[in-house]
Scaffold this motif. Structure first.
Motif, short mmCIF file in Angstrom:
data_model
loop_
_atom_site.label_atom_id
_atom_site.label_comp_id
_atom_site.label_asym_id
_atom_site.label_seq_id
_atom_site.Cartn_x
_atom_site.Cartn_y
_atom_site.Cartn_z
N SER A 80 0.83 -1.20 0.00
CA SER A 80 0.00 0.00 0.00
C SER A 80 0.87 1.26 0.00
N ASN A 81 0.43 2.23 -0.77
CA ASN A 81 1.13 3.51 -0.83
C ASN A 81 0.08 4.61 -0.94
N ARG A 82 0.07 5.51 0.04
CA ARG A 82 -0.95 6.56 0.08
C ARG A 82 -0.40 7.86 -0.50
N ILE A 83 -1.21 8.52 -1.35
CA ILE A 83 -0.86 9.80 -1.94
C ILE A 83 -1.88 10.83 -1.49
N LYS A 84 -1.40 11.99 -1.06
CA LYS A 84 -2.27 13.10 -0.69
C LYS A 84 -2.51 13.99 -1.90
N GLY A 85 -3.75 14.40 -2.05
CA GLY A 85 -4.12 15.23 -3.19
C GLY A 85 -3.83 16.70 -2.97
N ASP A 86 -3.72 17.40 -4.09
CA ASP A 86 -3.48 18.84 -4.09
C ASP A 86 -4.84 19.57 -4.04
#
Length: 463
Positions: free
Chosen positions: A406-412
């Protein structure tokens, strides 16, 4: 043949969602190549070479059939929150879904001589998608349900919060015939891709199960395209081999039908849309001793040249924008970046004819904060795999398992998705993120049409 294409394609595109792991590509397509992390460009000997490097076909010079199935167990996670001075207008979402997606691969090979062979395979090359249900969000500033829907709602007309359901599905199915030939220490291969693609996109905006403006559904017509690939391998010495392959891009015209889904009297619009499936460069090197095989792959996919944005052009202004204006365009900025993939594989052969494999692959995700949305592109980067092969009377059985972490990305907050949650205003703090995780079980078998003893099959298959 066209009926067969549609049948297999529907099996995949109509599952809950379709997923891949390096952008929109699978890590590998059969259990043997998956067991070594997909590091197969300079290995060869499998019908999976038709997808990665067709020159490797010459390494398996016996007539055979190969079938494989990759079963992906997916966990998708979406989170967002809005904090406002007015606590009653604040909200948070934490939603997970667990779809399962099958990716089949079937092929057959015909050997014409010890220097020339041909093969054909049908398989799902890649795709993307997801489904998120029950996303709470606020209407635009100063809007209420009554002003938003233009309907009298005496009990709930002053409410300003709705729920959304987003569903996106996309997949590519290919039939690939190819040939390989050998000249001195060189192996050459070419393949032609006959491809079909289809896409579905649905968005439902609801309040107490009542559809509201902003709901729509889009379904493309099946799109057919042509592409191909070529590859080369060179035997440096008895132990060392290098390889290179190039996948041509495909262009798909995904024209289809758009429907707002909010009217008692159904109406729709035709949609004009196209999408480029990217090209790909693959480099590889392998070293094989009497009982060990070690391989390394390096791949480059120029996503930024094709996935800057995606546009649906309607022939009528039926799209309700976040500010309430009707338009004839749906647009998402993706801003994907180019991707470099590193794959490492290790294979051990035992005297009883069994093989044990381990693999690792890493690809920086092409998804970036400014283009993050809940439904397109894998966020995973690290993958480990393991597998084994067992000789049988008819050939081999291969089994492999892979885990993508799992790899979480935060949105702009300036992304299209964030803006669709509401225009920025003073006192608002909006955050959102997405992650994906996949465990893949792969099962393959090879059936040799010739009657040969077990050791001869091993030598022919793994030389």
């Amino acid at each position: 043949m066209r009926v067969c294409l549609k049948f297999i394609f529907l099996i995949c595109i109509l599952t809950e969602s379709v997923h891949s792991f390096h952008g929109l590509f699978q890590t590998a397509y059969t259990a043997r190549s998956l067991g070594i992390g997909g590091a197969f460009t300079a290995v060869g000997g499998s019908l999976a070479d038709l997808e990665l490097n067709p020159s490797g076909l010459i390494s398996a010079p016996k007539n055979k059939m190969e079938a494989s199935g990759n079963l992906h167990f997916v966990r998708l996670s979406y989170q967002d929150s809005l904090i406002r001075e007015d606590i009653s207008s604040s909200y948070s979402n934490k939603i997970e879904s667990y779809p399962t997606a099958p990716f089949p691969f079937v092929g057959i090979q015909r050997v014409f001589s010890d220097r020339f062979t041909g093969a054909i395979a049908i398989y799902v090359q890649g795709g993307g998608g997801g489904e998120i249900t029950g996303i709470k969000r606020n209407l635009q500033k100063d809007q209420t349900l009554q002003s938003f829907s233009n309907d009298p709602l005496p009990m709930f007309g002053n409410a300003n919060q709705v729920e959304e359901r987003i569903k996106f599905q996309f997949g590519i199915l290919k039939i690939t015939p190819g040939f390989a030939w050998k000249w001195k220490k060189f192996q050459f291969g070419v393949a032609i891709d006959l491809a079909t693609a289809q896409m579905k996109f649905q968005r439902e905006t609801r309040f107490l199960e009542q559809p509201l403006p902003g709901s729509f559904s889009y379904r493309s017509d099946p799109s057919f395209g042509f592409g191909g690939k070529f590859g080369i391998q060179y035997q440096i010495s008895d132990r060392w081999k290098i390889g290179y392959s190039y996948l041509l891009r495909n262009k798909f015209y995904l024209d289809g039908e758009y429907s707002p889904n909010v009217s008692i009297i159904p109406y729709s619009s035709r949609v004009s849309r196209f999408m480029n499936w990217p090209d790909r460069h693959s480099f590889g090197i392998s070293r094989k001793s009497d009982s060990f095989l070690f391989s390394i792959d390096l791949r480059y996919i120029p996503w930024s040249s094709y996935f800057r944005r995606t546009i649906w052009q309607l022939d009528q202004p039926l799209v309700t924008t976040p500010v309430g204006v009707d338009a004839n365009i749906i647009q998402f900025r993706l801003n994907w970046r180019d991707q470099i993939i590193l794959a490492l594989g290790l294979e051990k052969e035992f005297k009883n004819g069994w093989f044990l494999r381990f693999g690792y692959s890493h690809g920086n995700t092409p998804v970036v904060s400014s283009g993050l949305n809940p439904f397109l592109g894998s966020t995973m980067e690290h993958h480990i795999s393991s597998g084994f092969s067992s000789p049988m009377n008819f050939g081999f059985i291969h089994i492999a398992i892979e885990h993508g972490f799992s790899n979480r990305i935060k949105g702009d907050n300036a992304s299209d998705w964030a803006l669709s949650r509401g225009l920025p205003t003073d006192g608002n703090l909006y955050q959102y993120s997405r992650s994906s995780q996949v465990t893949t079980l792969s099962f393959s078998f090879e059936y040799f049409f010739e009657d040969t003893d077990k050791r001869e099959k091993e030598k022919l298959e793994w030389n």
